[in-house]
Design a protein around this motif. Sequence first.
Motif, PDB file in Angstrom:
ATOM      1  N   ALA A   1      65.415 -43.415  -6.399  1.00 15.63           N
ATOM      2  CA  ALA A   1      65.223 -42.541  -7.557  1.00 15.63           C
ATOM      3  C   ALA A   1      66.540 -42.365  -8.304  1.00 15.63           C
ATOM      4  O   ALA A   1      67.623 -42.459  -7.729  1.00 15.63           O
ATOM      5  N   ASP A   2      66.450 -42.085  -9.600  1.00 15.81           N
ATOM      6  CA  ASP A   2      67.629 -41.917 -10.446  1.00 15.81           C
ATOM      7  C   ASP A   2      67.773 -40.452 -10.825  1.00 15.81           C
ATOM      8  O   ASP A   2      66.992 -39.912 -11.599  1.00 15.81           O
ATOM      9  N   LEU A   3      68.793 -39.787 -10.234  1.00 17.99           N
ATOM     10  CA  LEU A   3      69.069 -38.376 -10.512  1.00 17.99           C
ATOM     11  C   LEU A   3      70.400 -38.215 -11.247  1.00 17.99           C
ATOM     12  O   LEU A   3      71.079 -37.203 -11.108  1.00 17.99           O
ATOM     13  N   SER A   4      70.767 -39.208 -12.031  1.00 11.96           N
ATOM     14  CA  SER A   4      72.026 -39.133 -12.775  1.00 11.96           C
ATOM     15  C   SER A   4      72.005 -37.941 -13.737  1.00 11.96           C
ATOM     16  O   SER A   4      71.002 -37.686 -14.408  1.00 11.96           O
ATOM     17  N   TYR A   5      73.112 -37.210 -13.762  1.00  6.66           N
ATOM     18  CA  TYR A   5      73.292 -36.040 -14.632  1.00  6.66           C
ATOM     19  C   TYR A   5      72.308 -34.911 -14.328  1.00  6.66           C
ATOM     20  O   TYR A   5      72.228 -33.946 -15.090  1.00  6.66           O
ATOM     21  N   ALA A   6      71.530 -35.009 -13.256  1.00 10.06           N
ATOM     22  CA  ALA A   6      70.582 -33.947 -12.918  1.00 10.06           C
ATOM     23  C   ALA A   6      71.316 -32.755 -12.312  1.00 10.06           C
ATOM     24  O   ALA A   6      72.417 -32.868 -11.780  1.00 10.06           O
ATOM     25  N   ASP A   7      70.675 -31.584 -12.384  1.00  8.23           N
ATOM     26  CA  ASP A   7      71.222 -30.368 -11.781  1.00  8.23           C
ATOM     27  C   ASP A   7      70.389 -30.032 -10.544  1.00  8.23           C
ATOM     28  O   ASP A   7      69.237 -29.626 -10.648  1.00  8.23           O
ATOM     29  N   VAL A   8      70.972 -30.246  -9.350  1.00  6.98           N
ATOM     30  CA  VAL A   8      70.258 -30.020  -8.088  1.00  6.98           C
ATOM     31  C   VAL A   8      70.889 -28.879  -7.318  1.00  6.98           C
ATOM     32  O   VAL A   8      70.849 -28.838  -6.093  1.00  6.98           O
ATOM     33  N   THR A   9      71.464 -27.927  -8.029  1.00  2.00           N
ATOM     34  CA  THR A   9      72.109 -26.781  -7.386  1.00  2.00           C
ATOM     35  C   THR A   9      71.092 -26.001  -6.553  1.00  2.00           C
ATOM     36  O   THR A   9      70.008 -25.662  -7.030  1.00  2.00           O
ATOM     37  N   ASP A  10      71.439 -25.758  -5.285  1.00  5.90           N
ATOM     38  CA  ASP A  10      70.606 -24.995  -4.350  1.00  5.90           C
ATOM     39  C   ASP A  10      69.256 -25.653  -4.071  1.00  5.90           C
ATOM     40  O   ASP A  10      68.335 -24.997  -3.573  1.00  5.90           O
ATOM     41  N   ALA A  11      69.098 -26.924  -4.396  1.00  6.87           N
ATOM     42  CA  ALA A  11      67.864 -27.632  -4.042  1.00  6.87           C
ATOM     43  C   ALA A  11      67.849 -27.918  -2.532  1.00  6.87           C
ATOM     44  O   ALA A  11      68.897 -28.067  -1.902  1.00  6.87           O
ATOM     45  N   ASN A  12      66.654 -27.998  -1.960  1.00  5.25           N
ATOM     46  CA  ASN A  12      66.497 -28.207  -0.510  1.00  5.25           C
ATOM     47  C   ASN A  12      66.042 -29.643  -0.268  1.00  5.25           C
ATOM     48  O   ASN A  12      64.902 -30.015  -0.584  1.00  5.25           O
ATOM     49  N   PHE A  13      66.950 -30.478   0.309  1.00  2.00           N
ATOM     50  CA  PHE A  13      66.655 -31.874   0.595  1.00  2.00           C
ATOM     51  C   PHE A  13      66.461 -32.109   2.097  1.00  2.00           C
ATOM     52  O   PHE A  13      66.603 -33.238   2.548  1.00  2.00           O
ATOM     53  N   GLU A  14      66.140 -31.094   2.832  1.00  3.98           N
ATOM     54  CA  GLU A  14      66.023 -31.236   4.283  1.00  3.98           C
ATOM     55  C   GLU A  14      64.939 -32.260   4.640  1.00  3.98           C
ATOM     56  O   GLU A  14      63.781 -32.138   4.238  1.00  3.98           O
ATOM     57  N   GLY A  15      65.319 -33.286   5.413  1.00  4.52           N
ATOM     58  CA  GLY A  15      64.369 -34.306   5.851  1.00  4.52           C
ATOM     59  C   GLY A  15      63.944 -35.275   4.770  1.00  4.52           C
ATOM     60  O   GLY A  15      63.044 -36.086   4.988  1.00  4.52           O
ATOM     61  N   ALA A  16      64.571 -35.224   3.598  1.00  2.00           N
ATOM     62  CA  ALA A  16      64.176 -36.124   2.503  1.00  2.00           C
ATOM     63  C   ALA A  16      64.795 -37.505   2.693  1.00  2.00           C
ATOM     64  O   ALA A  16      65.848 -37.656   3.299  1.00  2.00           O
ATOM     65  N   ASN A  17      64.117 -38.525   2.156  1.00  2.00           N
ATOM     66  CA  ASN A  17      64.614 -39.899   2.190  1.00  2.00           C
ATOM     67  C   ASN A  17      65.394 -40.148   0.907  1.00  2.00           C
ATOM     68  O   ASN A  17      64.826 -40.235  -0.178  1.00  2.00           O
ATOM     69  N   LEU A  18      66.738 -40.262   1.031  1.00  2.00           N
ATOM     70  CA  LEU A  18      67.608 -40.423  -0.133  1.00  2.00           C
ATOM     71  C   LEU A  18      68.218 -41.814  -0.204  1.00  2.00           C
ATOM     72  O   LEU A  18      69.274 -42.003  -0.790  1.00  2.00           O
ATOM     73  N   LYS A  19      67.548 -42.795   0.373  1.00  2.00           N
ATOM     74  CA  LYS A  19      68.074 -44.161   0.369  1.00  2.00           C
ATOM     75  C   LYS A  19      68.100 -44.699  -1.053  1.00  2.00           C
ATOM     76  O   LYS A  19      67.087 -44.757  -1.737  1.00  2.00           O
ATOM     77  N   GLY A  20      69.290 -45.118  -1.516  1.00  2.00           N
ATOM     78  CA  GLY A  20      69.432 -45.723  -2.833  1.00  2.00           C
ATOM     79  C   GLY A  20      69.363 -44.753  -3.990  1.00  2.00           C
ATOM     80  O   GLY A  20      69.278 -45.180  -5.143  1.00  2.00           O
ATOM     81  N   VAL A  21      69.426 -43.432  -3.739  1.00  2.00           N
ATOM     82  CA  VAL A  21      69.338 -42.458  -4.825  1.00  2.00           C
ATOM     83  C   VAL A  21      70.642 -42.460  -5.627  1.00  2.00           C
ATOM     84  O   VAL A  21      71.734 -42.512  -5.073  1.00  2.00           O
ATOM     85  N   LYS A  22      70.533 -42.386  -6.962  1.00  2.00           N
ATOM     86  CA  LYS A  22      71.696 -42.320  -7.832  1.00  2.00           C
ATOM     87  C   LYS A  22      71.997 -40.860  -8.160  1.00  2.00           C
ATOM     88  O   LYS A  22      71.168 -40.162  -8.744  1.00  2.00           O
ATOM     89  N   PHE A  23      73.185 -40.426  -7.743  1.00  2.00           N
ATOM     90  CA  PHE A  23      73.625 -39.069  -8.032  1.00  2.00           C
ATOM     91  C   PHE A  23      74.821 -39.085  -8.992  1.00  2.00           C
ATOM     92  O   PHE A  23      75.719 -38.266  -8.879  1.00  2.00           O
ATOM     93  N   PHE A  24      74.835 -40.010  -9.953  1.00  2.00           N
ATOM     94  CA  PHE A  24      75.974 -40.142 -10.846  1.00  2.00           C
ATOM     95  C   PHE A  24      76.140 -38.879 -11.691  1.00  2.00           C
ATOM     96  O   PHE A  24      75.263 -38.507 -12.471  1.00  2.00           O
ATOM     97  N   ARG A  25      77.260 -38.185 -11.475  1.00  2.00           N
ATOM     98  CA  ARG A  25      77.584 -36.956 -12.182  1.00  2.00           C
ATOM     99  C   ARG A  25      76.490 -35.902 -12.074  1.00  2.00           C
ATOM    100  O   ARG A  25      76.268 -35.109 -13.002  1.00  2.00           O
ATOM    101  N   SER A  26      75.755 -35.891 -10.984  1.00  2.00           N
ATOM    102  CA  SER A  26      74.753 -34.851 -10.755  1.00  2.00           C
ATOM    103  C   SER A  26      75.454 -33.558 -10.366  1.00  2.00           C
ATOM    104  O   SER A  26      76.411 -33.566  -9.607  1.00  2.00           O
ATOM    105  N   ARG A  27      74.963 -32.457 -10.859  1.00  5.43           N
ATOM    106  CA  ARG A  27      75.594 -31.165 -10.614  1.00  5.43           C
ATOM    107  C   ARG A  27      75.072 -30.542  -9.314  1.00  5.43           C
ATOM    108  O   ARG A  27      73.877 -30.366  -9.148  1.00  5.43           O
TER     109      ARG A  27
END
Length: 337
Positions: free
Chosen positions: A297-323
């Motif tokens: 998934a592409d989360l570039s420039y996204a705001d994930v402040t206080d998001a809960n990623f517990e147990g999530a599959n983050l393989k290949g995720v783009k966090f370019f400049r994500s807040r």
Amino acid sequence: MTRKPSNSTWLDSVEGLSLVGAVLGTVAGLAFQQLIYVSAPLALALVMNFVNRQRHEEELERSLGDRVVETRLEVERQFEDELSRVRDEASLTPDEVQTTANEDLLAVQEQLQQLQVQTQQPMVAVAELQQQISTLSTQVARALANLENLGTGVATGMLQGVVKASQETGERDPSESTSESVAPDRASEVASADEFWKQYQRGVRQFAGVNLSQVNFSQRRDYLDGTDFSRANLQGANFMGLNLGEATLKEATLDEAQLDYGNLSRSQLQNASLVGATLRGANLRRADLRGANLENADLSYADVTDANFEGANLKGVKFFRSRGYEQALQSQFVAAS
């Protein structure tokens, strides 16, 4: 791709040396009367000047793009903070509300008075109906007395049945005779965007399990906040720029869906499938993504402040400049190769 500082320094040095060479070549050309001493360094200086100009233009465009994205994210964060502040103010105690919102209290009192007037109207109608029933019962009683004197038992029974039916009609709630069918709160069969919006305008918010793959929702700007899309098939759907705040998307299929610049704050995305989905610039603050599949998934420039990623599959995720993604992943690290 960002240019390395060493390349910029090298280009500037070559351009400076070319200019110096052009000056020296000019002097040599005048001394020896040979244009070759002037043309070669001058051509090199012009080439390096063109390359440096292109580099500066690219850096300026990149800088402007980054500032636009950062400004938009800042505005969304301020909006989210303001919304949280309003919610906090709504949860104040009665004493605090009384001291800070006297004008609101007057407005509430006026609404209560209007409500009392509206509630009195059906009570008056019921009283009038009861009076009519009482008058009818008196008339029927007199008719029964006359018929008893004549000894007509059959007529007496018929009139008693009329009295009983009249009383049952009077005792019935007037709202029952004028009640209208209530619109269902759950979606019926939905197969297109037009059918979805028609039911949404009728107040339907329960769309659990619907199949709306490849549907384009972005043509309208209605708020979809609080809508239930649990277990829905939304593969390849277009939600670009829409407000899905506090929406329920548990176990929903959102593979390759377009959610760029959308608002998904406080949304429920537990065990949702977001494989290859694009969420560039999306607002995912305080979103619940436990157990979600975000592979590629592409989360570039996204705001994930206080998001809960517990147990999530983050393989290949783009966090370019994500807040806020580093802080969000600090307590629940998931290995991503």
